[in-house]
Scaffold this active site. Structure first.
Site, short mmCIF file in Angstrom:
data_model
loop_
_atom_site.label_atom_id
_atom_site.label_comp_id
_atom_site.label_asym_id
_atom_site.label_seq_id
_atom_site.Cartn_x
_atom_site.Cartn_y
_atom_site.Cartn_z
N ASP A 48 0.84 -1.20 0.00
CA ASP A 48 0.00 0.00 0.00
C ASP A 48 0.87 1.25 0.00
O ASP A 48 1.67 1.46 0.92
CB ASP A 48 -0.87 -0.02 1.26
CG ASP A 48 -1.82 1.16 1.32
OD1 ASP A 48 -2.97 1.02 0.87
OD2 ASP A 48 -1.41 2.24 1.81
N TYR A 53 2.90 9.92 -0.35
CA TYR A 53 4.04 9.40 0.42
C TYR A 53 5.35 9.69 -0.29
O TYR A 53 6.42 9.60 0.33
CB TYR A 53 3.94 7.88 0.65
CG TYR A 53 2.69 7.37 1.31
CD1 TYR A 53 1.81 8.22 1.97
CD2 TYR A 53 2.38 6.01 1.30
CE1 TYR A 53 0.65 7.74 2.56
CE2 TYR A 53 1.22 5.52 1.90
CZ TYR A 53 0.36 6.39 2.52
OH TYR A 53 -0.77 5.89 3.10
N LYS A 78 -2.86 5.99 -4.12
CA LYS A 78 -3.94 6.93 -3.78
C LYS A 78 -3.76 8.26 -4.50
O LYS A 78 -2.63 8.74 -4.68
CB LYS A 78 -3.97 7.18 -2.26
CG LYS A 78 -3.92 5.89 -1.46
CD LYS A 78 -4.02 6.08 0.03
CE LYS A 78 -3.72 4.77 0.75
NZ LYS A 78 -2.31 4.52 1.03
N HIS A 111 -7.55 9.77 -1.46
CA HIS A 111 -6.81 9.69 -0.20
C HIS A 111 -7.60 10.22 1.00
O HIS A 111 -7.47 9.71 2.11
CB HIS A 111 -5.47 10.42 -0.33
CG HIS A 111 -4.41 9.89 0.60
ND1 HIS A 111 -3.09 9.79 0.25
CD2 HIS A 111 -4.49 9.42 1.86
CE1 HIS A 111 -2.41 9.29 1.27
NE2 HIS A 111 -3.25 9.06 2.26
#
Ligand code: A2P
Length: 273
Positions: A48, A53, A78, A111
């Site tokens: 994931d 990120y 996401k 997200h």
């Protein structure tokens, strides 16, 4: 370990390995690359990540270098929480796809219902606009399933009322003492899989005495009991670690918590975690 290869089945019949490896807050570069390689070596088949990120390229490289067949893997990413337009969503997906470089994505999530800088603000129309792009990505096969993250019942109701495809998953912060009962029940009614991020409360549960007492009786760690708890509630855990021994430990959850222990854990107060 069975928990790594057992699957939940999404409403569209796509199968998703029951434990996912979380990469939130893992810096891009060697830290993400090495931890994803360690997870794949340990048998994880579900990773994931997220555009936000900043580590998708390292995730993609680790997956390609691992030699694990792509069709044995489940990759989630996401669309940034700040993106609330159709063009923005298309652009974000192309960037994620290019960074991962793994072919179609298995699950693509919005997200959050609001930008992180403005939590709780109303973006119903923007989420509907973005979701229509998600529906296109789904029907073209660019993403094999689509979902949301951090959505409350209100957020889900607004989306469901105005769109065709019911999200296949809702990824929310979920751990012992923070079980989001209302959202979880709504998701169960609508066949939306709940995925739990921060199953250890980002480490906050690790020194919990009540969980430790239960864990001792099974010869398991607090982390293992905390992760197992999600599985027995049909919530998909996304534990995160950059330590190889813990990555292995977090997947060694092929044991059964008794009904009494589950009940005791249900009653635990997260203490504001
Ligand atoms: P580290 O990456 O140094 O191993 P969550 O999954 O709830 O977000 O929690 C992640 C945090 O918990 C990280 O700080 C991680 O540290 C730590 N952690 C993950 N697994 C374990 C474990 N089995 N034992 C102790 N700490 C763990």
């Amino acid at each position: 370990m069975a928990a790594l290869t057992d699957t939940f089945t999404l409403a569209n019949e796509v199968r998703i390995p029951k434990i996912g490896f979380g990469t939130w807050q893992v810096p891009d570069g060697p830290e993400t690359y090495d931890s994803v390689r360690a997870a794949l070596d340990a048998g994880y088949r579900h990773i994931d990540t997220a555009r936000a990120y900043g580590n998708e390229a390292s995730v993609g490289r680790a997956v390609r270098d691992s030699g694990v067949a792509r069709d044995e893997l489940f990759i989630t990413t996401k669309c940034p929480a700040e993106v609330k337009t159709a063009d923005g969503a298309r652009d974000a997906f192309q960037r994620s796809s290019a960074a991962l470089d793994l072919g179609p994505v298995d699950l693509y999530l919005i997200h959050a219902p609001w930008p992180w800088s403005d939590r709780g603000s109303d973006h119903r129309d923007g989420n509907i606009e973005v979701w229509k792009v998600f529906e296109e990505l789904y029907s073209s096969g660019e993403s094999r399933s689509i979902g949301v993250s951090n959505f409350s019942v209100d957020d889900l109701e607004s989306l469901l009322a105005a769109t065709e495809v019911v999200p296949h998953a809702n990824q929310i912060r979920w751990f012992i003492g923070n079980t989001q009962d209302e959202t979880t029940a709504f998701c169960a009614e609508h066949a939306i899989l709940v995925e739990g991020y921060s199953p250890l409360a980002t480490g906050g549960l690790l020194d919990n005495r009540e969980i430790a007492q239960i864990a001792d009786r099974y010869g398991k760690s607090v982390a293992q009991v905390s992760i197992r708890y999600l599985l027995q509630r049909d919530v998909l855990p996304l534990p995160k670690s950059t330590t190889p021994a813990r990555i292995v430990e977090n997947a060694a959850v092929d044991f059964e918590l008794s009904a009494e222990d589950m009940q005791a854990l249900d009653g635990l107060d997260a203490g504001g975690l």
